[in-house]
Write a protein that holds these residues in place. Sequence first.
Motif, PDB file in Angstrom:
ATOM      1  N   GLU A 165      52.039  -0.484  -7.499  1.00  0.00           N
ATOM      2  CA  GLU A 165      52.359  -0.843  -6.233  1.00  0.00           C
ATOM      3  C   GLU A 165      50.983  -0.409  -5.354  1.00  0.00           C
ATOM      4  O   GLU A 165      50.582  -0.769  -4.698  1.00  0.00           O
ATOM      5  N   LEU A 212      63.491  -7.171  -8.779  1.00  0.00           N
ATOM      6  CA  LEU A 212      61.895  -7.053  -8.785  1.00  0.00           C
ATOM      7  C   LEU A 212      61.266  -8.194  -9.712  1.00  0.00           C
ATOM      8  O   LEU A 212      60.193  -8.357  -9.898  1.00  0.00           O
ATOM      9  N   THR A 222      58.828  -3.664 -12.280  1.00  0.00           N
ATOM     10  CA  THR A 222      57.872  -4.762 -11.731  1.00  0.00           C
ATOM     11  C   THR A 222      57.809  -5.503 -13.073  1.00  0.00           C
ATOM     12  O   THR A 222      57.236  -6.533 -13.044  1.00  0.00           O
TER      13      THR A 222
END
Length: 188
Positions: free
Chosen positions: A113, A171, A141
């Motif tokens: 991120e 996600l 993720t």
Amino acid sequence: MTVSETAADGRSLEETLERLVADVPDFPEPGVGFKDITPLLADHAGFTQVVEALAAPGRDADGNVTVTKVLGMESRGFILGAPAALHLGVGFVPVRKAGKLPRETHAVSYSLEYGEATLEIHTDAVAPGERVLVIDDVLATGGTAAATIELVERCGGVVAGVSVLLELGFLDPRSKLPGTQVHSLLVS
Ligand SMILES: O=P(O)(O)OC[C@H]1O[C@H](OP(=O)(O)OP(=O)(O)O)[C@H](O)[C@@H]1O
Ligand SMILES: Nc1ncnc2[nH]cnc12
């Protein structure tokens, strides 16, 4: 998909995970709902149940072991992958963060991120054609798992599956893992 083996204390896997994985809001930063597995690790029956369930994708329908290594990603993947390897009767391979492995490595960087991370594997850790099971605690993720799959492929190995405790479905990590068998004990 949720596996429903029962623990020595008679609890189903779902009950174990509901009871022993703590939800910690806003850690390590605001907005992140952190899944803390330390209470699960501290409970022998729950820890054993989860390790055996994570190892299950390393066997076929007859119970025969179909992989020759288990890989775990630093650091929580070590805690779950190493006992799973012993349970299957195979070796364990650490996939480590950058600069930690002493011999020749393959390295794959991936975006987080905020910023970037790099994972490494010793180039001789997985033989060409060797089938391996990848184990971690959380699939968020999918970046860590995707990097690990790339590392196995750089060695010429084959990922038989990725086996995780918790998949954060919202996600959409599987979008990063096309063609990979993903086994999640709990999807949230
Ligand atoms: O699917 P992703 O978005 O890649 O996130 C999942 C990864 O994040 C955590 O590792 P991390 O290195 O953050 O923490 P750890 O050192 O405590 O294992 C977790 O153990 C997974 O490996
Ligand atoms: N929400 C989360 N909880 C625990 N570990 C994680 N790694 C990435 N996202 C996570």
